[in-house]
Design an enzyme around this catalytic site. Structure first.
Site, short mmCIF file in Angstrom:
data_model
loop_
_atom_site.label_atom_id
_atom_site.label_comp_id
_atom_site.label_asym_id
_atom_site.label_seq_id
_atom_site.Cartn_x
_atom_site.Cartn_y
_atom_site.Cartn_z
CG ASP A 22 36.00 49.95 27.16
OD1 ASP A 22 36.50 49.74 26.04
OD2 ASP A 22 36.57 50.62 28.03
CE LYS A 45 33.00 49.60 31.07
NZ LYS A 45 34.24 50.32 31.36
NE ARG A 47 30.40 53.71 33.94
CZ ARG A 47 31.37 53.41 33.10
NH1 ARG A 47 31.17 53.49 31.82
NH2 ARG A 47 32.55 53.03 33.53
CG ASP A 71 41.79 48.94 28.52
OD1 ASP A 71 41.66 49.58 27.46
OD2 ASP A 71 41.08 49.16 29.52
CG ASP A 75 43.46 55.73 36.55
OD1 ASP A 75 44.31 55.76 37.47
OD2 ASP A 75 42.74 56.71 36.29
CB ALA A 77 42.64 47.95 38.84
N GLY A 78 39.25 49.24 38.55
CA GLY A 78 37.87 48.88 38.90
C GLY A 78 37.20 48.03 37.84
CB THR A 79 36.62 48.57 34.22
OG1 THR A 79 35.83 49.74 34.40
CG2 THR A 79 36.08 47.77 33.04
#
Length: 165
Positions: A22, A45, A47, A71, A75, A77-79
């Site tokens: 990001d 990204k 949104r 990073d 957390d 791991a979606g992104t």
């Protein structure tokens, strides 16, 4: 954990591109890329509503490169896993990731296992849950030596800035 990251990530490949997941992490990824003489890319990204990513665009050239996301933490791991697919779709050969802190909330392990990520490097700043420790794609790197050197430098009243990027 940057010195630990540089040692491990630098051993991956010569055609390396560091990827920030990001805009907020660009400076971290840029510092590692500079140290490794690697390229730099960023995931943009989009949104429409909070906590729901509508799309990702890779900003930077990743064609035929080995990419490594960088990073501060992972957390859910979606992104990370969606970004890995995005860089492969943009022409990357392989994708790795480094995160200093492995929070790994559910469903992180399932996402990592199902993802195209070759390996996810994390440090031992947070103990891994058993399911994460059993995941073949997760490699834990120790920061003990880095902490030891920092403590020694403080005790000897020498600079600790030499330890960091």
């Amino acid at each position: 954990a940057a010195p630990v990251a540089v040692r491990r990530i630098g051993a991956i490949d010569n055609d390396l591109v560091m990827v920030s997941p990001d805009a907020g992490g660009v400076e971290r990824a840029r510092a590692i890329a500079k140290r490794l003489e690697a390229g730099l890319a960023v995931i943009d990204k989009r949104r429409r509503v909070a906590n729901k990513v509508d799309g990702m665009t890779v900003v930077g050239d990743v064609r035929d490169a080995v990419c490594c996301f960088y990073d501060d933490m992972v957390d859910t791991a979606g992104t990370l896993t969606t970004g890995a697919t995005a860089v492969l779709d943009a022409g990357a050969r392989e994708v790795y990731a480094f995160a200093t802190h492995a929070v790994l909330s559910s469903p992180a392990i399932e996402r990592i296992e199902a993802s195209p990520l070759k390996r996810v490097f994390v440090t031992d700043t947070i103990p891994l849950p058993p399911e994460a420790a059993a995941c073949d794609k997760i490699e834990v790197l120790s920061v003990a030596g880095l902490f030891g050197e920092a403590i020694r430098s403080i005790y000897e009243e020498t600079s600790i800035s030499r330890l960091f990027i």
